[in-house]
Design an enzyme around this catalytic site. Structure first.
Site, PDB file in Angstrom:
ATOM      1  N   ASN A   7       0.878  -1.170   0.000  1.00  0.00           N
ATOM      2  CA  ASN A   7       0.000   0.000   0.000  1.00  0.00           C
ATOM      3  C   ASN A   7       0.917   1.222   0.000  1.00  0.00           C
ATOM      4  O   ASN A   7       1.455   1.614   1.036  1.00  0.00           O
ATOM      5  CB  ASN A   7      -0.888  -0.033   1.252  1.00  0.00           C
ATOM      6  CG  ASN A   7      -1.859   1.133   1.297  1.00  0.00           C
ATOM      7  OD1 ASN A   7      -1.792   2.043   0.470  1.00  0.00           O
ATOM      8  ND2 ASN A   7      -2.743   1.116   2.265  1.00  0.00           N
ATOM      9  N   ARG A  91      -2.650  -1.981  -3.386  1.00  0.00           N
ATOM     10  CA  ARG A  91      -3.871  -1.231  -3.139  1.00  0.00           C
ATOM     11  C   ARG A  91      -3.834   0.023  -4.022  1.00  0.00           C
ATOM     12  O   ARG A  91      -2.873   0.783  -4.003  1.00  0.00           O
ATOM     13  CB  ARG A  91      -3.939  -0.803  -1.677  1.00  0.00           C
ATOM     14  CG  ARG A  91      -5.193  -0.014  -1.439  1.00  0.00           C
ATOM     15  CD  ARG A  91      -5.198   0.667  -0.114  1.00  0.00           C
ATOM     16  NE  ARG A  91      -6.467   1.354   0.025  1.00  0.00           N
ATOM     17  CZ  ARG A  91      -6.687   2.326   0.893  1.00  0.00           C
ATOM     18  NH1 ARG A  91      -5.741   2.717   1.680  1.00  0.00           N
ATOM     19  NH2 ARG A  91      -7.854   2.892   0.947  1.00  0.00           N
ATOM     20  N   HIS A 180     -13.263   2.569   0.180  1.00  0.00           N
ATOM     21  CA  HIS A 180     -13.197   1.511   1.209  1.00  0.00           C
ATOM     22  C   HIS A 180     -13.819   0.203   0.693  1.00  0.00           C
ATOM     23  O   HIS A 180     -14.257  -0.628   1.486  1.00  0.00           O
ATOM     24  CB  HIS A 180     -13.962   1.892   2.502  1.00  0.00           C
ATOM     25  CG  HIS A 180     -13.486   3.129   3.183  1.00  0.00           C
ATOM     26  ND1 HIS A 180     -14.336   4.121   3.604  1.00  0.00           N
ATOM     27  CD2 HIS A 180     -12.237   3.526   3.521  1.00  0.00           C
ATOM     28  CE1 HIS A 180     -13.642   5.095   4.180  1.00  0.00           C
ATOM     29  NE2 HIS A 180     -12.361   4.756   4.138  1.00  0.00           N
ATOM     30  N   ARG A 241     -13.029  15.404   7.822  1.00  0.00           N
ATOM     31  CA  ARG A 241     -13.819  15.668   6.605  1.00  0.00           C
ATOM     32  C   ARG A 241     -15.279  15.901   6.978  1.00  0.00           C
ATOM     33  O   ARG A 241     -15.808  15.279   7.899  1.00  0.00           O
ATOM     34  CB  ARG A 241     -13.693  14.495   5.639  1.00  0.00           C
ATOM     35  CG  ARG A 241     -12.285  14.353   5.115  1.00  0.00           C
ATOM     36  CD  ARG A 241     -12.119  13.106   4.279  1.00  0.00           C
ATOM     37  NE  ARG A 241     -11.191  12.163   4.864  1.00  0.00           N
ATOM     38  CZ  ARG A 241     -11.034  10.918   4.470  1.00  0.00           C
ATOM     39  NH1 ARG A 241     -11.738  10.443   3.485  1.00  0.00           N
ATOM     40  NH2 ARG A 241     -10.170  10.138   5.068  1.00  0.00           N
ATOM     41  N   GLU A 385      -8.145  -5.415   5.172  1.00  0.00           N
ATOM     42  CA  GLU A 385      -8.034  -5.102   3.744  1.00  0.00           C
ATOM     43  C   GLU A 385      -6.836  -5.809   3.110  1.00  0.00           C
ATOM     44  O   GLU A 385      -6.901  -6.241   1.961  1.00  0.00           O
ATOM     45  CB  GLU A 385      -7.914  -3.578   3.568  1.00  0.00           C
ATOM     46  CG  GLU A 385      -9.236  -2.879   3.849  1.00  0.00           C
ATOM     47  CD  GLU A 385      -9.090  -1.408   4.198  1.00  0.00           C
ATOM     48  OE1 GLU A 385      -8.579  -1.119   5.301  1.00  0.00           O
ATOM     49  OE2 GLU A 385      -9.490  -0.565   3.394  1.00  0.00           O
TER      50      GLU A 385
END
Ligand code: ADP
Length: 400
Positions: A7, A91, A180, A241, A385
């Site tokens: 990643n 990823r 996601h 956010r 993940e």
């Protein structure tokens, strides 16, 4: 079969080497502060002590080279030869509309990912760079791309279109993409396994609640709607956010505060959410909970807005799917915060959700937290993940 998962972010590279015969992790690590001073390589072999090294890492090429050196090291390495790695899974955040699953990273795929740079300017460039360096340093080892957006490509048109002139979809591909995806897919699959049902017969709402958060409606095994959209800022309130906004607020604030595009982006991505609503207390949920417990009004209102948003999405997605069989909580907050889970489910009894306070005390492990007579199963499922990326990579590799 050994699969390396990479990643590659803007200033860090996370990696995990899996032995897919039993899905065990042989080693994992984090190369931090690439291109900044005081770079660090944190290498964790599963059967030995961690090794933390400080070294100048000016770029991703050096970072990935150091990751390989750590994996191959005579003392703390876990493989002897690069050829022991059967495949690498990367990823990648944004793959646009072209990919609904993971794929071998051919030149054509790389070109398609480069086309998505303008849709994910912060994420795709370091993802692509990581792939290019791995291809160079591991010639002959197949490299696969596992995309955050792929799982959501099944979302129907009525849910992915925004109500702006259609020409902007045609011209700039402005639509809901969702993110996601790897996490939502992983926990939905686990939920079906735990419930001993086929994923194809279930309606699941997956709540990925971390620093970045999103909620997804998974019907018959596919994503049919998700709370993140074109960018990574919509939906529920996140660490920094803003979540869903009335679009009229953007030009209003730009006018009032004389903001540039960069200025307004900074506000909605970096200065809003928990941090902004709490007037600067923290972007971290644990700090907010602590302050709320002391009666701090700023923390209390922030947590209330957060949980209200999640509840609203659960209601919306139950309606979108015509019912719900399971609600899954995952990621940092979802896996750890019994308070958040209880607050979200409170008042959802009409939908058939009944939390068992004792069962809900669980942290970071798989559990059904609803009472035995609850029509809808509420569950905690830690996300993984990296394992999902490794599984996809192994599957593609086996079929090459
Ligand atoms: P990221 O999106 O960066 O991967 P994580 O999934 O690690 O984020 O989630 C980070 C969030 O999880 C933070 O808001 C943190 O406060 C929260 N979190 C972690 N542990 C706990 C805990 N024990 N209780 C409540 N929240 C927690």
């Amino acid at each position: 079969m050994k699969v390396l998962v990479v990643n590659s972010g803007s200033s860090s590279i996370k990696y995990q080497l899996f032995d897919m015969t039993d899905e065990s992790v042989l080693a994992k690590g984090l190369v931090e502060r690439i291109g900044i001073s005081d770079s660090i390589i944190n290498h964790y072999p599963s059967d030995r002590e961690p090794v933390i090294t400080h070294q100048d890492i000016p770029n991703h090429r050096v970072g990935i080279k150091l990751m390989m050196d750590a994996l191959l090291h005579s003392e703390y390495g876990v493989i002897k030869y690069v050829s022991e790695i059967s495949a690498v899974g990367h990823r990648v955040v944004h793959a646009g509309e072209k990919f609904s699953g993971s794929v071998l990273l051919t030149d054509e795929v790389m070109d398609a990912l480069k086309e998505c740079v303008e849709l994910a300017p912060l994420h795709n460039p370091p993802n692509i760079l990581g792939i290019e360096v791995c291809k160079e340093l591991m010639p002959g080892v197949p490299q696969m791309g596992v995309f955050d957006t792929a799982f959501h490509q099944t979302i129907p048109e009525c849910a992915y279109l925004y109500g702006i002139p259609y020409k902007f979809y045609k011209k700039y591909k402005v639509r809901r993409y969702g993110f996601h995806g790897t996490s939502h897919k992983f926990v939905a699959q686990r939920a079906a396994k735990i419930l001993e049902k086929s994923l194809e017969e279930l309606k699941i709402i997956t709540c990925h609640l971390g620093n970045g958060s999103s909620i997804t409606a998974v019907k018959n095994g596919v994503s049919v709607d998700t709370s993140l959209g074109f960018g990574t800022v919509a939906g529920i309130i996140m660490g920094t956010r803003c979540g869903d906004l009335d679009p009229a607020i953007i030009p209003f604030l730009m006018d009032k505060e004389k903001l540039t595009v960069e200025g307004i982006n900074k506000i909605i991505y970096k200065e809003s959410g928990f941090l902004g609503l709490s007037e600067g207390i923290s972007s971290d949920k644990r700090d907010l909970r602590e302050r709320a417990n002391q009666g701090d009004e700023r923390a209390i209102r922030t947590i209330s807005a957060f949980t209200y948003g999640i509840k609203k999405y659960i209601g919306a997605y139950a309606a979108a799917m015509g019912g719900v069989d399971a609600i899954v909580f995952t990621a940092g907050i979802g896996e750890n915060s019994k308070e958040t889970r209880a607050e979200v489910c409170e008042g959802l009894e009409f939908l058939g959700v009944k939390i068992d306070p004792e069962k809900n005390k669980v942290r970071a492990k798989e559990a059904i937290i609803s009472s035995n007579d609850s029509k809808v199963k509420a569950m905690v499922i830690p996300t993984n993940e990296e394992l999902m990326i490794a599984k996809d990579t192994a599957e593609i590799s086996a079929n090459l």
